[in-house]
Design an enzyme around this catalytic site. Structure first.
Site, PDB file in Angstrom:
ATOM      1  N   TYR A  49       3.129  10.045  -0.741  1.00  0.00           N
ATOM      2  CA  TYR A  49       4.224   9.561   0.097  1.00  0.00           C
ATOM      3  C   TYR A  49       5.546   9.854  -0.603  1.00  0.00           C
ATOM      4  O   TYR A  49       5.884   9.228  -1.605  1.00  0.00           O
ATOM      5  CB  TYR A  49       4.109   8.061   0.380  1.00  0.00           C
ATOM      6  CG  TYR A  49       2.832   7.622   1.079  1.00  0.00           C
ATOM      7  CD1 TYR A  49       1.998   8.531   1.716  1.00  0.00           C
ATOM      8  CD2 TYR A  49       2.475   6.291   1.091  1.00  0.00           C
ATOM      9  CE1 TYR A  49       0.830   8.110   2.339  1.00  0.00           C
ATOM     10  CE2 TYR A  49       1.317   5.856   1.722  1.00  0.00           C
ATOM     11  CZ  TYR A  49       0.502   6.778   2.340  1.00  0.00           C
ATOM     12  OH  TYR A  49      -0.649   6.352   2.956  1.00  0.00           O
ATOM     13  N   ASP A  67       0.848  -1.189   0.000  1.00  0.00           N
ATOM     14  CA  ASP A  67       0.000   0.000   0.000  1.00  0.00           C
ATOM     15  C   ASP A  67       0.882   1.237   0.000  1.00  0.00           C
ATOM     16  O   ASP A  67       1.737   1.401   0.868  1.00  0.00           O
ATOM     17  CB  ASP A  67      -0.888  -0.038   1.245  1.00  0.00           C
ATOM     18  CG  ASP A  67      -1.829   1.140   1.362  1.00  0.00           C
ATOM     19  OD1 ASP A  67      -1.740   2.091   0.567  1.00  0.00           O
ATOM     20  OD2 ASP A  67      -2.670   1.107   2.274  1.00  0.00           O
TER      21      ASP A  67
END
Length: 131
Positions: free
Chosen positions: A10, A5
């Site tokens: 990010y 995930d």
């Protein structure tokens, strides 16, 4: 471990690149890859490019699950329509949402194809057990 995930936010894509490097040489069919789109990228004018960039960074042809990271200003109906198009194009196998409250989910279920939402990934870990 077969579920990975990540999200475009990010490391501003660096995490997706790292995942792409980490899974190189593995049988793609045995992995379940998830990524998330920024809310401001979840409309018709940006989501397709965002998804393509995610796929390129991860060096894969499709995602098993693509999530709207949280509610934003793009109408949910527009995001759902785009997610359904990504499914029809084979870019994602299924789609879902992340960090939605009950009212958000009720709204989603009342949108055309909103019931195709596979998951609401909620914030839950050792430091946050609010749900």
């Amino acid at each position: 471990m077969t579920l990975i995930d990540t999200a475009e936010m990010y490391g501003e894509g660096l995490a997706e690149e790292l995942v792409g490097k980490a899974i190189k040489g593995y049988d793609r069919e045995k992995l379940f890859l998830v990524s998330k789109v920024y809310p401001h990228n979840s409309g018709k004018n940006r989501i397709f490019k965002s998804c393509e960039e995610t796929l390129k960074r991860m060096n894969v042809d499709y995602l098993d699950l693509y999530l709207l990271h949280w509610r934003g200003n793009v109408p949910l109906s527009e995001t759902v329509e785009c997610m359904e198009e990504l499914v029809s194009k084979g870019k994602i196998k299924r789609w879902g949402v992340s960090n939605f409250d009950l009212d958000d989910m009720i709204e989603l279920m009342n949108i055309l194809n909103g019931n195709n939402c596979a998951i609401n990934q909620v914030l839950y870990h050792l430091g946050s057990r609010g749900i």
